[in-house]
Design an enzyme around this catalytic site. Structure first.
Site, PDB file in Angstrom:
ATOM      1  N   GLU A  31      -3.690  17.316 -11.651  1.00  0.00           N
ATOM      2  CA  GLU A  31      -4.255  18.014 -12.889  1.00  0.00           C
ATOM      3  C   GLU A  31      -5.250  18.145 -12.350  1.00  0.00           C
ATOM      4  OE1 GLU A  31      -2.150  16.410 -15.564  1.00  0.00           O
ATOM      5  OE2 GLU A  31      -3.976  16.163 -17.242  1.00  0.00           O
ATOM      6  N   HIS A  82       1.124  16.690 -26.352  1.00  0.00           N
ATOM      7  CA  HIS A  82       0.645  15.277 -25.998  1.00  0.00           C
ATOM      8  C   HIS A  82      -0.734  14.550 -26.647  1.00  0.00           C
ATOM      9  CE1 HIS A  82       4.073  16.067 -23.446  1.00  0.00           C
ATOM     10  NE2 HIS A  82       3.780  14.733 -22.397  1.00  0.00           N
ATOM     11  N   ASN A 128       1.113  19.675 -20.711  1.00  0.00           N
ATOM     12  CA  ASN A 128       0.576  18.092 -21.462  1.00  0.00           C
ATOM     13  C   ASN A 128       0.393  18.480 -23.264  1.00  0.00           C
ATOM     14  OD1 ASN A 128       0.015  16.229 -19.873  1.00  0.00           O
ATOM     15  ND2 ASN A 128      -2.269  16.843 -19.423  1.00  0.00           N
ATOM     16  N   ARG A 153       0.981  -1.429  -0.271  1.00  0.00           N
ATOM     17  CA  ARG A 153      -0.164  -0.684   0.244  1.00  0.00           C
ATOM     18  C   ARG A 153       0.559   1.066   0.098  1.00  0.00           C
ATOM     19  NH1 ARG A 153      -2.909  -3.204   4.205  1.00  0.00           N
ATOM     20  NH2 ARG A 153      -4.789  -3.810   2.516  1.00  0.00           N
ATOM     21  N   LYS A 184       4.087  11.696 -11.214  1.00  0.00           N
ATOM     22  CA  LYS A 184       3.256  10.886 -12.071  1.00  0.00           C
ATOM     23  C   LYS A 184       3.690   9.122 -12.557  1.00  0.00           C
ATOM     24  CE  LYS A 184       0.294  13.436 -14.483  1.00  0.00           C
ATOM     25  NZ  LYS A 184       0.315  14.411 -16.095  1.00  0.00           N
ATOM     26  N   LYS A 198       8.385  22.647 -13.908  1.00  0.00           N
ATOM     27  CA  LYS A 198       7.557  21.534 -13.676  1.00  0.00           C
ATOM     28  C   LYS A 198       7.029  22.159 -12.146  1.00  0.00           C
ATOM     29  CE  LYS A 198       6.215  16.891 -14.461  1.00  0.00           C
ATOM     30  NZ  LYS A 198       6.502  15.744 -15.251  1.00  0.00           N
ATOM     31  N   HIS A 246       0.149  10.736 -27.610  1.00  0.00           N
ATOM     32  CA  HIS A 246      -0.415   9.322 -27.417  1.00  0.00           C
ATOM     33  C   HIS A 246      -1.273   9.009 -28.679  1.00  0.00           C
ATOM     34  CE1 HIS A 246      -0.216  11.152 -23.428  1.00  0.00           C
ATOM     35  NE2 HIS A 246       0.304  10.539 -23.599  1.00  0.00           N
ATOM     36  N   GLU A 268      11.291  17.259 -24.948  1.00  0.00           N
ATOM     37  CA  GLU A 268       9.820  18.050 -23.431  1.00  0.00           C
ATOM     38  C   GLU A 268      10.630  19.673 -22.604  1.00  0.00           C
ATOM     39  OE1 GLU A 268       7.043  16.190 -21.985  1.00  0.00           O
ATOM     40  OE2 GLU A 268       7.721  14.881 -22.491  1.00  0.00           O
ATOM     41  N   HIS A 299       9.143   9.000 -27.429  1.00  0.00           N
ATOM     42  CA  HIS A 299       7.594   9.717 -26.630  1.00  0.00           C
ATOM     43  C   HIS A 299       8.373  10.875 -27.152  1.00  0.00           C
ATOM     44  CE1 HIS A 299       5.131  11.232 -23.761  1.00  0.00           C
ATOM     45  NE2 HIS A 299       5.452  11.862 -22.845  1.00  0.00           N
ATOM     46  N   ARG A 343      -1.658  21.872 -14.373  1.00  0.00           N
ATOM     47  CA  ARG A 343      -0.847  21.251 -14.101  1.00  0.00           C
ATOM     48  C   ARG A 343      -0.629  20.575 -16.064  1.00  0.00           C
ATOM     49  NH1 ARG A 343       1.788  16.294 -11.156  1.00  0.00           N
ATOM     50  NH2 ARG A 343       2.921  15.310 -12.761  1.00  0.00           N
TER      51      ARG A 343
HETATM   52  P1  NAD Z   1      13.428   4.948 -21.911  1.00  0.00           P
HETATM   53  O1  NAD Z   1      12.873   5.130 -20.466  1.00  0.00           O
HETATM   54  O2  NAD Z   1      12.720   4.049 -23.125  1.00  0.00           O
HETATM   55  O3  NAD Z   1      15.082   5.429 -22.350  1.00  0.00           O
HETATM   56  C1  NAD Z   1      15.177   5.528 -23.430  1.00  0.00           C
HETATM   57  C2  NAD Z   1      16.293   4.316 -24.026  1.00  0.00           C
HETATM   58  O4  NAD Z   1      18.026   4.676 -23.307  1.00  0.00           O
HETATM   59  C3  NAD Z   1      16.188   3.248 -23.562  1.00  0.00           C
HETATM   60  O5  NAD Z   1      16.683   1.751 -24.429  1.00  0.00           O
HETATM   61  C4  NAD Z   1      16.858   3.470 -21.834  1.00  0.00           C
HETATM   62  O6  NAD Z   1      17.503   1.241 -21.672  1.00  0.00           O
HETATM   63  C5  NAD Z   1      18.217   4.243 -22.335  1.00  0.00           C
HETATM   64  N1  NAD Z   1      18.921   4.803 -21.577  1.00  0.00           N
HETATM   65  C6  NAD Z   1      18.710   5.266 -20.774  1.00  0.00           C
HETATM   66  N2  NAD Z   1      19.796   6.258 -20.459  1.00  0.00           N
HETATM   67  C7  NAD Z   1      20.180   5.649 -20.530  1.00  0.00           C
HETATM   68  C8  NAD Z   1      22.371   6.213 -20.181  1.00  0.00           C
HETATM   69  N3  NAD Z   1      22.200   7.178 -19.446  1.00  0.00           N
HETATM   70  N4  NAD Z   1      22.784   5.898 -21.102  1.00  0.00           N
HETATM   71  C9  NAD Z   1      22.187   5.215 -22.328  1.00  0.00           C
HETATM   72  N5  NAD Z   1      21.201   4.483 -22.348  1.00  0.00           N
HETATM   73  C10 NAD Z   1      20.272   4.318 -21.893  1.00  0.00           C
HETATM   74  O7  NAD Z   1      12.177   6.350 -22.075  1.00  0.00           O
HETATM   75  P2  NAD Z   1      12.724   7.657 -21.920  1.00  0.00           P
HETATM   76  O8  NAD Z   1      12.558   8.711 -23.249  1.00  0.00           O
HETATM   77  O9  NAD Z   1      14.022   7.774 -20.524  1.00  0.00           O
HETATM   78  O10 NAD Z   1      11.132   8.306 -20.838  1.00  0.00           O
HETATM   79  C11 NAD Z   1       9.616   7.430 -21.929  1.00  0.00           C
HETATM   80  C12 NAD Z   1       8.346   7.331 -20.882  1.00  0.00           C
HETATM   81  O11 NAD Z   1       8.358   8.720 -19.796  1.00  0.00           O
HETATM   82  C13 NAD Z   1       7.617   7.217 -21.869  1.00  0.00           C
HETATM   83  O12 NAD Z   1       6.757   5.809 -21.066  1.00  0.00           O
HETATM   84  C14 NAD Z   1       6.199   8.061 -21.205  1.00  0.00           C
HETATM   85  O13 NAD Z   1       5.194   7.791 -21.235  1.00  0.00           O
HETATM   86  C15 NAD Z   1       7.264   8.597 -19.714  1.00  0.00           C
HETATM   87  N6  NAD Z   1       6.866   9.843 -19.126  1.00  0.00           N
HETATM   88  C16 NAD Z   1       5.965  10.115 -18.009  1.00  0.00           C
HETATM   89  C17 NAD Z   1       5.926  10.989 -17.343  1.00  0.00           C
HETATM   90  C18 NAD Z   1       5.907  11.727 -15.591  1.00  0.00           C
HETATM   91  O14 NAD Z   1       5.606  12.748 -15.784  1.00  0.00           O
HETATM   92  N7  NAD Z   1       5.418  10.336 -15.422  1.00  0.00           N
HETATM   93  C19 NAD Z   1       6.486  12.300 -18.459  1.00  0.00           C
HETATM   94  C20 NAD Z   1       6.932  12.324 -19.572  1.00  0.00           C
HETATM   95  C21 NAD Z   1       7.713  10.747 -19.956  1.00  0.00           C
HETATM   96  N1  GLY Z   2       4.428  14.771 -18.074  1.00  0.00           N
HETATM   97  C1  GLY Z   2       3.676  15.640 -17.755  1.00  0.00           C
HETATM   98  C2  GLY Z   2       2.990  15.553 -16.288  1.00  0.00           C
HETATM   99  O1  GLY Z   2       3.440  15.385 -15.370  1.00  0.00           O
HETATM  100  O2  GLY Z   2       1.391  16.850 -15.766  1.00  0.00           O
END
Ligand code: NAD
Ligand code: GLY
Length: 368
Positions: free
Chosen positions: A238, A249, A246, A122, A144, A228, A253, A186, A267, A242
Site C-alpha cells: 500500500e 473505509h 479503501n 518469527r 493484511k 483485488k 473506520h 465489499e 464492517h 492498493r
Molecule cells: P466475522 O469474522 O466476525 O464473521 C461474521 C459473523 O459470521 C461471525 O459471527 C462469524 O462467527 C459468523 N460466521 C462466519 N462464517 C459463517 C458461516 N459460514 N455460517 C454462519 N456464520 C458464520 O466478520 P467478517 O465480516 O467476515 O469480517 C470482518 C473483519 O474483516 C473485520 O475485522 C475487518 O476489519 C476485517 N477485514 C480485513 C480485511 C483485510 O484485508 N485483512 C479486509 C476487509 C475486512
Molecule cells: N481491504 C483493503 C486491503 O486489503 O488493502
C-alpha cells in the site's frame, strides 16, 4: 455445479492460489497436502463456525491430523487478549516453523490467525479458509493481518501473505442474511472503485445472488478476488494503488470506532455507507455527476442494506467527533486526511488534502 476456479496472486516468492468453488472443504486435505512437511495442522476458528463446519473440515483433511482452537465469534475477539491466547495455544500445540496454521472463519479469524502466524516463531505459513462472503472477496486475499487497539481499528498488524486460500462457496449457505449483505458491501466496493460493468452486473444480479444462486455467487467472488489480486500485485504494501481498496473505509473506520465495533454496525455495512458518503463527497467536490451517489444509494437500498448514517441504530457522535476519529486512520499522512474519491462509477482515485470543512458539512447534514 460450477467448476472450481483459480485466481493466482503473483507476488514472486510469496505467490499463491485462491481456489474458488463449492466442495473445497471436502477436499481440503488434497488441496493443502503440497504445503505440508508433516501431516498435521493447527486450526483457529470461532464458536459459530466450529459447530457448523469444523467436522466437515476434519473429514476433508483426511489423514492430516487437525487440532483446533475456537475463539468467541465477533469483532471483539480481534484484540490483544484473544490474540495472546491464540499465540500461546499455537506454542502449547508445538506448532513449528515448517508447520501450517489454518484460519477457518470470517475476517475476524482470518486477520487474527494471519497475524498470529506472522509473529509465531518469527513467521509460519498459513492457509485461509474464509467462511464469510466478506472474507472470501476481500480479507483472505492480500496478506493484511492484524488486530484492533483501543486507539482504533486494525492499528496493530503485519503484512503476511497466506500460502493458499480455499474459498468454498457452499459454506456461505449457513451465513445469516445480515452477514452476507455485510460482505456484499465489499463486493459493491470493487465495482465502484474500478469496474463499472461489474457494478451494472451487480445491479442486475445482486438480488438473485443474495437469495442463494451459487453460480452468481461464484462469479461475484471470482471477479472480486481477481480485482483485488491485480491491485495487490501492483502494490503489495500500500504505497499507492492498493489504497483504492479503501474506498469508503475512512468513513467506515470512524463509524466502527464510534459504535464500539459492536453489532450496531458490521464492517461491510460501514463500507457500504462509507462508499455512499465517498460518492456524495466526490459529487460535492465537483468530481462526479449528481446521479452517481444516487445510483450507489439506490442499489444499496434495493439490496435491503444500510445506506445512510440514519440507518445505524442509536446515537452517533457529532461531525467534529467523527472527523477527529478519521484523523486516527492509518491513511492519515502528515496529519492530512486522505480519501478515496471517484470521477464516476468504476473510476476511483486517491485524494490527499480533502478540505476538512467540506467533509464536516457533509457529515453534519448526513447526521441531521
Ligand atoms: P466475522 O469474522 O466476525 O464473521 C461474521 C459473523 O459470521 C461471525 O459471527 C462469524 O462467527 C459468523 N460466521 C462466519 N462464517 C459463517 C458461516 N459460514 N455460517 C454462519 N456464520 C458464520 O466478520 P467478517 O465480516 O467476515 O469480517 C470482518 C473483519 O474483516 C473485520 O475485522 C475487518 O476489519 C476485517 N477485514 C480485513 C480485511 C483485510 O484485508 N485483512 C479486509 C476487509 C475486512
Ligand atoms: N481491504 C483493503 C486491503 O486489503 O488493502
Amino acid at each position: 455445479m460450477t467448476a472450481v476456479e483459480t485466481v493466482h496472486v503473483d507476488l514472486g516468492a510469496r505467490s499463491y492460489d485462491v481456489r474458488i468453488g463449492a466442495g473445497l472443504i471436502a477436499r481440503a486435505g488434497a488441496e493443502i497436502a503440497p504445503l505440508l512437511r508433516r501431516p498435521r495442522v493447527a486450526v483457529l476458528t470461532d464458536a459459530t463456525v466450529a459447530p457448523l463446519h469444523l467436522d466437515a473440515l476434519r473429514a476433508g483433511l483426511g489423514d492430516v491430523t487437525m487440532t483446533a482452537l475456537s475463539l468467541p465469534a465477533g469483532e471483539g475477539t480481534k484484540g490483544w487478549p484473544e490474540f495472546a491466547r491464540a499465540v500461546d495455544w499455537l506454542l502449547a500445540e508445538r506448532i513449528e516453523r515448517r508447520d501450517v496454521v489454518i484460519a477457518f472463519g470470517g475476517g475476524v479469524i482470518g486477520d487474527l490467525a494471519g497475524f498470529a502466524a506472522a509473529v509465531l516463531r518469527r513467521g509460519v505459513r498459513f492457509v485461509q479458509i474464509p467462511t464469510t462472503l466478506l472474507a472470501q472477496v476481500d480479507s483472505s486475499v492480500g496478506g493484511k493481518t492484524g488486530i484492533n487497539s483501543v486507539h482504533g481499528k486494525n492499528l496493530v498488524g503485519a503484512f503476511h501473505q497466506p500460502s493458499l486460500v480455499l474459498a468454498d462457496i457452499g459454506v456461505l449457505d449457513t451465513l445469516p442474511a445480515r452477514d452476507f449483505l455485510s460482505g456484499y458491501g465489499e463486493v459493491v466496493k470493487y465495482g465502484l472503485l474500478g469496474d463499472a460493468g461489474f457494478f451494472e452486473w451487480l445491479e442486475r444480479n445482486g438480488p438473485a445472488l443474495a437469495a442463494g444462486d451459487a453460480t452468481l455467487r461464484q462469479y461475484a467472488v471470482r471477479r472480486s478476488v481477481e480485482m483485488k489480486a491485480r491491485i495487490v500485485e501492483r502494490d503489495e504494501t500500500e504505497e499507492g494503488d492498493r489504497a483504492l481498496l479503501n474506498l469508503g473505509h475512512t468513513f467506515c473506520h470512524a463509524l466502527e470506532t464510534a459504535t464500539g465495533y459492536s453489532g450496531r454496525l458490521l464492517h461491510g455495512e460501514g463500507v457500504a455507507i462509507g462508499c455512499a458518503l465517498a460518492f456524495e463527497l466526490s459529487q460535492r467536490l465537483g468530481l462526479c455527476s449528481q446521479e452517481d451517489p444516487s445510483r450507489v444509494r439506490a442499489h444499496l437500498k434495493a439490496m435491503g442494506m444500510k445506506a445512510d448514517l440514519a440507518d445505524i441504530p442509536g446515537d452517533l457522535p457529532d461531525a467534529d467527533a467523527l472527523l477527529a476519529l478519521m484523523a486516527q486512520d492509518k491513511k492519515v499522512v502528515d496529519g492530512r486526511l486522505r480519501f478515496i474519491l471517484a470521477r464516476g462509477i468504476g473510476e476511483a482515485f486517491v485524494a490527499d488534502d480533502v478540505p476538512g470543512d467540506v467533509v464536516r458539512k457533509l457529515l453534519a447534514e448526513a447526521l441531521a
